[in-house]
Design a protein around this motif. Structure first.
Motif, short mmCIF file in Angstrom:
data_model
loop_
_atom_site.label_atom_id
_atom_site.label_comp_id
_atom_site.label_asym_id
_atom_site.label_seq_id
_atom_site.Cartn_x
_atom_site.Cartn_y
_atom_site.Cartn_z
N UNK A 268 0.84 -1.00 -0.30
CA UNK A 268 -0.11 0.19 -0.13
C UNK A 268 1.00 1.36 -0.02
N UNK B 76 2.57 4.39 1.16
CA UNK B 76 3.06 4.73 2.54
C UNK B 76 2.10 6.03 2.79
N UNK B 77 1.49 6.06 4.19
CA UNK B 77 0.83 7.23 4.62
C UNK B 77 1.68 8.05 5.09
N UNK B 78 1.27 9.37 5.02
CA UNK B 78 2.05 10.51 5.56
C UNK B 78 1.84 10.46 6.71
#
Lengths: 1049, 289
Positions: free
Chosen positions: B280, B282-284
């Motif tokens: 997925x 990468x979320x910040x």
């Protein structure tokens, strides 16, 4: 890559079944059976039976056949040889429903009762189902029983979820398609039936239930020859005989044997009932955990129980041979010989003692010294030895350690010493010394050795006397107690030239005896104020250079004498299941603590961690004495103005446990202690475990992968949820935290090793509670303010040492991060020099319960805290301000040490901490994590959540300089939202592998990889293993052969 | 008659006492509703294993206190072995859910129009040996589901308690045969230490040839670990944490500063589950304000 081999090496969990089979005792623990030899109690072997399935019961058939059931699984074994325990499998199959009971028929086939009230017939060699009969009542069973030799004789007893016991016979119907009718329905229980048993000899049925009762039913079978067994049962009348209440919680199992009924339950009690419905005896066992299983052997006169703490214990069935008899001395006490003195009223014994020849000495209220032989001729005859007005209405009586001398002390300061000369002259007691020794009343008198006495007079003056030539007491030394409310001693012990005294106020004082001729009064060189609460110290006894003290606060404490420094070091305390421990004894049975609980005299065994003997004597406020010679234990006490004596054989009462128990409730945290070396250079594999049962246990794993408990740390007042371990040069610092916001610091030092079990010195250094324990909070109901504190729990702890430029302070301050249930991250500093724990910072960010916390050090030596909470967010905190505060607070150290470190709560606490970054990784709570530090301040964080997802995140922390704010960035992330079927509770990250455990009983090994450029991150399942533990709480790994530890609940 | 129950006085226990729910479990249903909107458009509901009646209370409150609803349309039936204190507009049936008579009584109540929602919060007498508890809970769920098939309208919803143990994936795949959408959810108010979770089955669509019967109601569970390790459990329902809008969790020690929860403040807005994928973006990391 070679295939991964998995296997359980060691397991300690609920003992779900125990059975006497031949000369063996077989216990079902997890998916294994453990075999012990009954005679010696020796562990013989361990056999794996099921994979991923608990063993629930074991049934022995004819011809050495053994059937083991667990869930839907059956395995049939043959015990090959009588002498050695060798099993060979010959059949194994799975039924299509949960098996509640299995029964061997005469023909060698097997009948099985399954959970939906179905009986089926199976061929034990092939595992083929031959017949299956449904009962007309279709409901879930909690227990079942079969009786009968053949299929046509078979009678089924089932305990249902609807509070009934159904009796039916599968042979009462001809065809398998017809449902079999119920012959009898026994109603009366007010809850689910957990066990039912039937004894064909006495024709009793016994059942136990959720309603805490044990019910005994009588079966009246019409014994005519012409009808078969099923008809007999059909026509039988069954009546309820007794409803027996005695258990305080649910009753799991019962056995009818030899005219008694044995029942075990959730309240950890083992009860033995007579068939008239009365309770014959009971024991409280397995440290307060469930007792899951019980079996009894009439021939061996033994009961075996298996508990929820993983322990297996043995108990005597009948103890007639052990003479638990009472002798009462009453009648002859009132003969004319000496009742004329002051009338009848004064002629009852005030103080009593046992001499070395097991004779009884008593002083009556009227001042008569009486003597009575117990064994041999003239048994039970009281003889008047001495009569003195001075001794009337107040007299102390103390037996010397050798029990040859009796010392009496009077109100006006007289000391009289008698010698027991019964064997020499046949006379009894001879007056040796009579002297007015003390000015005023003698408050207490203690023998320090066979010729050394300590008396305590008014104003806390202690005088030490030497028993020299006849008629002479020589005063050796004089001491003075510190001023206090009740200024007299209640216990004293002497070792070389150190005298230890315990006073009525619960304090312990150490006096160093100096040989001086000036007769100056000495003061204590060391004092432990109120260490035993406010009701006083009850005993002080030296065992080598260790001192044991007991007090009226219900604890036994251990101290070590540091000869060089001339002081005592307080080591640890054991909380006892009695409110009045009176004395200790180091015997062949290990350390025994004798004392009183409510109206009973009890003996508690340190080895067994339970009370081994209970005598209803009326309570502690009486004169009593005891001796233990060999196995013979004698106890005398005054009750109803009479002397009673109780004698028993200890070896018949104390049966050593086959396997000692572990934690009695869920284990919340396990930490491995870095390999510690003892003096001989051997290193030991030590594990620390914390549990809901309020204890912390230190255990050692032997080379054969068996866990031995080294010590139990017991002073937490609530559950212990988290542990942090930090290794120092020669010792280990342990932080433990849990419920009631209690945090404790312990120091462990390995002293020596005897065999594989090392001796570890455990010392409690500090205890901290968020709620300030100073006086104003002691009575919260008096304060007008509403208390806001919701009794925070510490959920997780992590500790690192702070590096400091100052060489004096290197490795002196330990930084401790604590995640709390009120959502706060609290930062503590622990000074190892002053042993002082200090709260330096706190902040609530998550607004949710913090589940996990960890500390990471960046390449620029800045400390970062990572917190994970029930909101699924990972937050990163910069701890530089806390570290600065801890390292730069030189002044506070000094001022604190000077002022007695009482001003903890006044100090400035940094409450403006804030995370510098956060990221939502999971939908809900993060239950487990592990991280790996990579080059360039990158770290790989693995998290496992309540939402059953496994997430790997590569996070980079940017920490430019000390002054600038930190930043962080998630470079890569990989996730599997269905890593397990339920919440992930344990994770371990290795160089290329991840191990995860979850409540779905799976242990999964993953391979993770990241390409060289760091652009991709992925993982894949390598292997899965199905464990037998249904509620894995966490995971600890170590490298030797990659062992996993399961936690039990 | 258990010996002890730990952590009894958590925040939801206190809230339930304050707000007059019969048990803290009421919040679990409320949280499930926040997540899945299970009460949307529902006028006819069944509460199986209802006693002491906290879920019935929720049903009564949610279904009868809508401003738009016509009270004559609303029908709520509670079934339990024991009778419980009455509630306005609640029909009680005292009986065992595995029995034919109970099924008949229930069918009679919904003879005109079938129920749109069936909930079941029943649990067995938990022994503490998890494998037995899980087995009996699964049997209870299947019994509840079996009686449900008699009265549930197509496209209806079924909510029941499950223990997320060893064989849970198998149980769920069985329910998927009957429902268009099967989810497991753990409400915030359910203790994270318990193995309890809730299965929310939406869009009931029985097989065309399926005939409800009480004669052999219990589906047979057989279990093969190999099947699981090949990744078959991955097709089963996604996990959803529900009740995000409440600022509490059951583990958290409660403080008085957050002392104003009003149930009606729970809006119909739902939190979205995170996307399910293996690799997925990468979320910040966000900087908290």
């Amino acid at each position: 890559m070679s295939a991964v081999k998995y296997g359980s090496q060691y397991i300690i969990t609920d003992v779900t079944t125990v059975k006497f089979i031949g000369q063996w005792i077989i216990a079902g623990i997890g998916g294994c059976i453990h075999v012990f030899e009954t005679q010696s109690g020796k562990f013989i072997t361990r056999e794996k039976i099921f994979e991923g399935q608990r063993v629930h019961n074991i049934f022995a058939g004819r011809n050495q056949n053994i059937a083991v059931i667990g869930g839907k699984m059956v395995r049939i074994f043959k015990l090959e040889r009588e002498g050695n325990f060798v099993l060979s499998t010959y059949a194994s199959w799975a039924a299509d429903d949960w098996i509640q009971y299995l029964h061997w028929l005469d023909c060698g086939n097997i009948a099985i009762v399954t959970a939906h009230n179905v009986v089926s017939l199976w061929n034990s060699r092939t595992g083929e189902k031959e017949r299956e009969i449904f009962c007309e009542v279709n409901c879930i069973l909690y227990c079942a029983l079969l009786d009968g030799l053949s299929w046509s004789d078979l009678v089924v007893f089932t305990g249902t979820v609807f509070q009934q016991i159904l009796i039916w016979a599968p042979a009462s119907v001809e065809e398998d398609t017809v449902n079999s009718p119920v012959l009898h329905t026994l109603k009366g229980h007010d809850g689910v039936i957990f066990s039912v048993s039937y004894d064909p000899d006495s024709n009793y049925i016994c059942s136990t239930s959720d309603d805490r009762s044990v019910r005994l039913w009588s079966v009246d079978l019409q014994l005519s020859d012409d009808c078969n067994r099923v008809t007999q049962w059909k026509e039988a009348t069954i009546t309820l005989l007794h409803t027996m209440y005695g258990h305080t919680a649910r009753v799991w199992r019962n056995i009818i044997i030899d005219n008694v009924i044995i029942s075990v339950g959730e309240d950890s009690c083992l009860c033995v009932w007579r068939t008239d419905g009365s309770l014959q005896k009971y024991w409280k066992t397995h440290q307060g955990a469930n007792v899951w299983s019980v079996d009894c052997s009439k021939e061996k006169n033994l009961i075996v129980t298996g508990g929820g703490d993983g322990g297996i214990s043995l108990w005597p069935l009948h103890t007639e041979s052990a003479v638990p008899n009472f002798l009462t001395f009453s009648g002859n006490l009132f003969t004319q010989d000496f009742c004329s003195m002051k009338g009848q009223n004064g002629n009852f014994p005030r103080r009593i003692g046992l001499t070395s020849k097991d004779n009884v000495v008593a002083i009556t209220d009227s001042g008569c010294l009486l003597y009575c032989t117990v064994v041999g001729r003239g048994q039970g005859n009281w003889k008047l030895m001495h009569q003195d007005e001075k001794l009337a209405s107040y007299c102390l009586l103390e037996m010397s350690p050798c029990r040859q001398y009796v010392a009496l002390a009077s109100m006006d300061g007289h000391i009289l010493i008698f010698k027991d000369c019964s064997s020499v002259h046949g006379k009894g007691l001879i007056l040796n010394v009579e002297e007015k020794a003390v000015v005023g009343r003698i408050f207490s008198l203690h023998w320090l050795s066979s010729d050394n006495l300590l008396s305590c007079g008014p104003n806390g003056i202690l005088e030490m006397w030497k028993l020299g030539h006849p008629q002479w007491l020589q005063k050796m030394n004089e001491f003075e107690l510190p001023k206090s409310k009740e200024r007299w001693i209640s216990a004293a012990a002497l070792r070389e030239n150190f005298l230890v005294c315990g006073d009525r106020n619960g304090s312990i004082h150490l006096f160093k005896i100096v040989d001086n001729q000036t007769n100056s009064i000495q003061c204590p060189s060391q004092s432990f104020y109120k260490i035993h609460g406010r009701l006083g110290v009850s005993s002080l006894i030296w065992y080598g250079n260790c001192l044991y003290s007991t007090g009226r606060d219900g604890t036994v404490r251990r101290y070590l004498m540091l000869e060089n420094e001339g002081r005592l070091e307080c080591l640890n305390a054991d909380k006892l299941p009695m409110e009045w421990p009176a004395t200790t004894s180091l015997s062949a049975f290990g350390l025994l603590v004798l004392g009183f609980r409510a109206a009973n005299f009890v003996i508690w065994s340190h080895v067994e961690r339970r009370n081994v003997l209970t005598i209803p004597c009326g309570g502690g406020h009486r004169s009593w004495d005891w001796t233990l010679e060999g196995h013979t234990f004698r106890f005398i006490y005054v009750k109803d103005k009479m002397v009673h004596m109780y004698t028993c054989m200890m070896n018949e009462i104390i049966k050593p446990a086959l396997q000692s128990g572990f934690h009695s409730k869920q284990i919340s945290c396990i930490r491995q202690i870095p390999l510690l070396k003892d003096e001989t250079g051997n290193s030991h594999n030590l594990l620390l475990s914390a549990s809901e049962d309020t204890t912390v246990r230190l255990s050692v794993i032997s080379n054969s992968n068996v866990l031995h408990t080294v010590t139990v740390l017991q002073s937490h007042i609530s559950s212990v949820r988290a542990l942090a371990v930090y290794q120092m040069r020669d010792s280990v610092l342990v932080f433990s935290g849990g419920g009631r916001a209690q945090l404790k610091v312990w120091k462990l030092v390995i002293q020596s090793a005897q065999g594989s079990v090392p001796q570890v010195k455990c010392q409690e250094l500090s205890s901290h509670m968020l709620k300030d324990s100073s006086k104003k909070n002691k009575k919260p109901w008096l304060s007008v303010e509403r208390t806001v504190d919701p009794e925070t729990r510490y959920m997780d702890l992590c500790a690192v040492v702070l590096q400091c430029q100052d060489p004096d302070k290197t490795e002196r301050v330990v930084l401790l991060a604590a995640g709390c249930s009120d959502g706060f991250l609290r930062i503590f500093g622990f000074d190892t020099f002053y042993n002082e724990l200090r709260l330096v910072g706190k902040h609530s960010f998550h607004n949710r319960c913090i589940l996990k916390v960890s500390l990471i050090q960046t390449e620029s030596f800045r400390h970062v805290a990572v917190t994970m909470a029930t909101d699924g967010i990972v937050a990163l905190w910069d701890l530089s301000p806390c570290v600065e505060e801890l390292l730069c607070s030189k002044h506070s150290d000094i001022s604190c040490a000077a002022s007695g470190s009482k001003n903890d709560n006044i100090r400035v606490v940094l409450d403006n901490l804030k995370p510098f970054s956060c990221v939502k990784v999971h939908q809900s709570g993060i239950n487990s994590f592990d991280w790996l530090l990579l080059k360039g301040d990158k770290f790989l964080l693995a998290t496992g959540g309540d939402d059953r997802a496994l997430v790997l995140s590569l996070i980079q922390i940017k920490s430019p300089t000390c002054q600038e704010n930190m930043q962080a960035e998630v470079l890569l992330q990989w996730r599997d939202d269905c890593a397990h079927a339920s919440q992930i509770t344990g994770l371990k990250l290795g160089d290329s592998v991840v191990v995860s455990t979850a409540v779905d009983q799976r242990i999964t090994l993953w391979n993770w990889s990241s390409d060289t450029g760091g652009h991709t991150l992925s993982a894949s399942v390598k292997a899965r293993y199905c464990s037998t533990v249904a509620d894995i709480q966490g995971l600890v790994t170590w490298n030797s052969r990659y062992n996993c530890i399961y936690y039990l609940s | 008659m258990r010996k002890t129950s730990k952590d009894k006085r958590d925040i939801y226990y206190r809230l339930a006492k304050e707000e007059g729910w019969r048990a803290r479990s009421a919040f679990k249903l409320l949280h499930l509703d926040q997540q899945f909107g299970i009460f949307k458009g529902v006028t006819r509901a069944v509460d199986l294993c209802a006693a002491p009646g906290s879920w019935s209370q929720v049903l009564v409150k949610k279904l009868r206190s809508r401003p738009t609803s016509d009270l004559s349309e609303v029908k709520i039936v509670a079934v339990d072995l024991q009778a419980m204190a009455p509630l306005p507009g609640l029909i009680q049936i005292v009986g065992d859910i595995t029995k034919e008579e109970t099924a008949q009584a229930l069918i009679k109540e919904f003879k005109d129009s079938a129920a749109q929602l069936v909930v079941c919060d029943g649990a067995p007498d938990v022994t503490g040996l998890h494998d037995i508890d899980e087995f009996i809970q699964a049997q209870l769920l299947l019994a509840a589901f079996n009686i449900t098939t008699h009265v549930l309208a197509p496209a209806g919803t079924f909510v029941a308690k499950v223990f997320r143990g060893k064989d849970v994936s198998l149980l769920l795949s069985q329910l998927q045969l009957f429902f268009g959408c099967v989810n497991i959810a753990k409400p915030r108010s359910s203790r994270s230490t318990s193995i309890e979770a809730f299965v929310v089955c939406q869009n009931y669509k029985p097989l065309p040839d399926y005939k409800p019967t009480m004669h052999n109601p219990l589906l047979n569970l057989s279990y093969d670990d190999k099947w699981i390790s090949e990744g078959a459990n991955k097709f089963v329902s996604p996990f959803l944490a529900s009740g995000d809008l409440q600022p509490f969790d059951s583990l958290r020690s409660c403080t008085t500063e957050q002392h104003s929860p009003v149930l009606d403040a729970c809006t119909e807005e739902r939190s979205r589950p995170l996307p399910k994928s293996s690799a997925c973006p990468a979320p910040s990391l966000t900087v908290p304000t």
